[in-house]
Design a protein around this motif. Sequence first.
Motif, PDB file in Angstrom:
ATOM      1  N   UNK A 151      18.009   2.152 -12.656  1.00  0.00           N
ATOM      2  CA  UNK A 151      17.356   0.886 -12.330  1.00  0.00           C
ATOM      3  C   UNK A 151      16.674   0.960 -10.969  1.00  0.00           C
ATOM      4  N   UNK A 152      17.322   1.600 -10.008  1.00  0.00           N
ATOM      5  CA  UNK A 152      16.716   1.770  -8.685  1.00  0.00           C
ATOM      6  C   UNK A 152      15.390   2.528  -8.815  1.00  0.00           C
ATOM      7  N   UNK A 153      15.387   3.604  -9.586  1.00  0.00           N
ATOM      8  CA  UNK A 153      14.159   4.390  -9.782  1.00  0.00           C
ATOM      9  C   UNK A 153      13.079   3.563 -10.467  1.00  0.00           C
ATOM     10  N   UNK A 154      13.479   2.741 -11.444  1.00  0.00           N
ATOM     11  CA  UNK A 154      12.512   1.892 -12.142  1.00  0.00           C
ATOM     12  C   UNK A 154      11.851   0.902 -11.190  1.00  0.00           C
ATOM     13  N   UNK A 155      12.584   0.439 -10.194  1.00  0.00           N
ATOM     14  CA  UNK A 155      12.001  -0.457  -9.199  1.00  0.00           C
ATOM     15  C   UNK A 155      11.216   0.269  -8.131  1.00  0.00           C
ATOM     16  N   UNK A 156      11.593   1.526  -7.862  1.00  0.00           N
ATOM     17  CA  UNK A 156      10.965   2.292  -6.790  1.00  0.00           C
ATOM     18  C   UNK A 156       9.489   2.562  -7.076  1.00  0.00           C
ATOM     19  N   UNK A 157       9.136   2.833  -8.332  1.00  0.00           N
ATOM     20  CA  UNK A 157       7.750   3.152  -8.678  1.00  0.00           C
ATOM     21  C   UNK A 157       6.792   1.995  -8.379  1.00  0.00           C
ATOM     22  N   UNK A 158       7.013   0.796  -8.915  1.00  0.00           N
ATOM     23  CA  UNK A 158       6.086  -0.297  -8.568  1.00  0.00           C
ATOM     24  C   UNK A 158       6.147  -0.677  -7.102  1.00  0.00           C
ATOM     25  N   UNK A 159       7.325  -0.529  -6.475  1.00  0.00           N
ATOM     26  CA  UNK A 159       7.417  -0.826  -5.051  1.00  0.00           C
ATOM     27  C   UNK A 159       6.571   0.115  -4.219  1.00  0.00           C
ATOM     28  N   UNK A 160       6.607   1.403  -4.542  1.00  0.00           N
ATOM     29  CA  UNK A 160       5.792   2.384  -3.821  1.00  0.00           C
ATOM     30  C   UNK A 160       4.307   2.134  -4.061  1.00  0.00           C
ATOM     31  N   UNK A 161       3.959   1.731  -5.287  1.00  0.00           N
ATOM     32  CA  UNK A 161       2.558   1.402  -5.579  1.00  0.00           C
ATOM     33  C   UNK A 161       2.079   0.247  -4.704  1.00  0.00           C
ATOM     34  N   UNK A 162       2.889  -0.810  -4.631  1.00  0.00           N
ATOM     35  CA  UNK A 162       2.515  -1.959  -3.805  1.00  0.00           C
ATOM     36  C   UNK A 162       2.504  -1.584  -2.327  1.00  0.00           C
ATOM     37  N   UNK A 163       3.460  -0.753  -1.905  1.00  0.00           N
ATOM     38  CA  UNK A 163       3.474  -0.294  -0.518  1.00  0.00           C
ATOM     39  C   UNK A 163       2.221   0.486  -0.170  1.00  0.00           C
ATOM     40  N   UNK A 164       1.784   1.341  -1.094  1.00  0.00           N
ATOM     41  CA  UNK A 164       0.559   2.100  -0.869  1.00  0.00           C
ATOM     42  C   UNK A 164      -0.655   1.192  -0.790  1.00  0.00           C
ATOM     43  N   UNK A 165      -0.675   0.154  -1.609  1.00  0.00           N
ATOM     44  CA  UNK A 165      -1.779  -0.804  -1.580  1.00  0.00           C
ATOM     45  C   UNK A 165      -1.821  -1.525  -0.241  1.00  0.00           C
ATOM     46  N   UNK A 166      -0.670  -1.967   0.237  1.00  0.00           N
ATOM     47  CA  UNK A 166      -0.605  -2.640   1.548  1.00  0.00           C
ATOM     48  C   UNK A 166      -0.990  -1.688   2.671  1.00  0.00           C
ATOM     49  N   UNK A 167      -0.580  -0.427   2.530  1.00  0.00           N
ATOM     50  CA  UNK A 167      -0.896   0.562   3.560  1.00  0.00           C
ATOM     51  C   UNK A 167      -2.392   0.767   3.709  1.00  0.00           C
ATOM     52  N   UNK A 168      -3.086   0.906   2.583  1.00  0.00           N
ATOM     53  CA  UNK A 168      -4.523   1.184   2.635  1.00  0.00           C
ATOM     54  C   UNK A 168      -5.351  -0.060   2.926  1.00  0.00           C
ATOM     55  N   UNK A 169      -4.831  -1.226   2.600  1.00  0.00           N
ATOM     56  CA  UNK A 169      -5.599  -2.468   2.832  1.00  0.00           C
ATOM     57  C   UNK A 169      -5.374  -3.045   4.221  1.00  0.00           C
ATOM     58  N   UNK A 170      -4.162  -2.890   4.752  1.00  0.00           N
ATOM     59  CA  UNK A 170      -3.808  -3.571   6.000  1.00  0.00           C
ATOM     60  C   UNK A 170      -3.526  -2.652   7.181  1.00  0.00           C
ATOM     61  N   UNK A 171      -2.973  -1.449   6.910  1.00  0.00           N
ATOM     62  CA  UNK A 171      -2.541  -0.581   8.012  1.00  0.00           C
ATOM     63  C   UNK A 171      -3.603   0.457   8.351  1.00  0.00           C
ATOM     64  N   UNK A 172      -4.078   1.167   7.339  1.00  0.00           N
ATOM     65  CA  UNK A 172      -5.115   2.188   7.568  1.00  0.00           C
ATOM     66  C   UNK A 172      -6.277   1.925   6.610  1.00  0.00           C
ATOM     67  N   UNK A 173      -6.937   0.784   6.780  1.00  0.00           N
ATOM     68  CA  UNK A 173      -8.029   0.450   5.858  1.00  0.00           C
ATOM     69  C   UNK A 173      -9.140   1.473   5.921  1.00  0.00           C
ATOM     70  N   UNK A 174      -9.676   1.801   4.751  1.00  0.00           N
ATOM     71  CA  UNK A 174     -10.745   2.800   4.701  1.00  0.00           C
ATOM     72  C   UNK A 174     -12.089   2.174   4.994  1.00  0.00           C
TER      73      UNK A 174
END
Length: 370
Positions: free
Chosen positions: A347-370
């Motif tokens: 269950x932890x792994x099942x949650x980790x995938x969408x969480x990492x996807x959302x984290x990557x989205x926040x990273x590229x949009x807010x932290x290191x925007x291209x």
Amino acid sequence: MSSIHLSMIAGGFLLGALAGFLMHRSDYCVAGMFRDLFLFRATRMLKTLLLLITVSLPLFELIRLTGFVSVPFPFFGPPSLTNLLGGFLFGIGMVLAGGCVVGTLYRLGAGSFPGLLAFLGLVAGSTLFAGLYPQWTHVSRALALPTKAVTLPQLLGLPSWLLVLLLVPVLVTLIWRWFRDGSLYRSGVVDGYLQPWQAALGLALLGGASVLLVGMPLGITTSYAKFGAMLLAPLAPEYYASLNYFQLVPLRYTPPLGGGLISGGPGFGLDAVALVQFPLILGIVAGSAWSAIRLGEWRLQIKLPWRQVISAVLGGIIMGLASRMAPACNIWHLFGGLPIFALQSFLFLAGLFPGAWLGGLLLTRLVIPR
């Protein structure tokens, strides 16, 4: 303190030092595995994670069959949707922080200032959870699943060795194909660099050694709450005493080397949690630092963009909270839980995938925007 406990301390430090060395030399970052999957469609590092699990599966099962260690390991319990939610939040946090709980440590050892910021965030988030614990207990009861089984073999009523026997040949065949087509190798490496698949093999063996030494796989996240308790208790003793979370004693077991029953929890004090996890944490930092110094790479760079500072601290806080909600971290669940088919870890792994996807989205949009 008995000679057995001293052996556990020395052995834990050595295991941590080796893990820190391996992870630094290969940049073996679990947060990076999931981040790169969604940002760059890169799968090499995730393939090495599957290699680590494939090696750990028969290794942990052989240890279990000897009867030397009890499986499931301490801290594992029946599954709950909180494992899924914790994994989701953890995925967000580890991408924003730039490393998971162990990745933060080995980068800290190499002189990474973001690693230090993420570490402080982890302690803060784990401490913050103590105040939320009464409300979280109600959430946990509401999200509990209707089973007392801890592992998939228990749920199915099958022997674990049978699942290992059926699964490992399939995984070995798949991994062998990856070796043959070169997709497990990283090209253009510098002197002193360790291929990630080599680090994966080493970490799998260290996980087995940890099970033999202390009776459980590599894990450190309860110590982040304990660090917070050690700061809070002298600064705000009345508030600390009012927090029920720090009075819990979830760890009660007899180590495989003997020495009698030991116990511990997230509260202030040098107990079983400190005995098992503190040497491992110190070892990871020391092993990584030694590796970086030997390569001439150790340096502390304090100047950072303000967005990266906020991201590292906030990511650490989210990870700290998530590791208490899940409970535990990605290393515990992926390196230790999946090889014993722990339902919490799936269950932890099942949650980790969408969480990492959302984290990557926040990273590229807010932290290191291209």
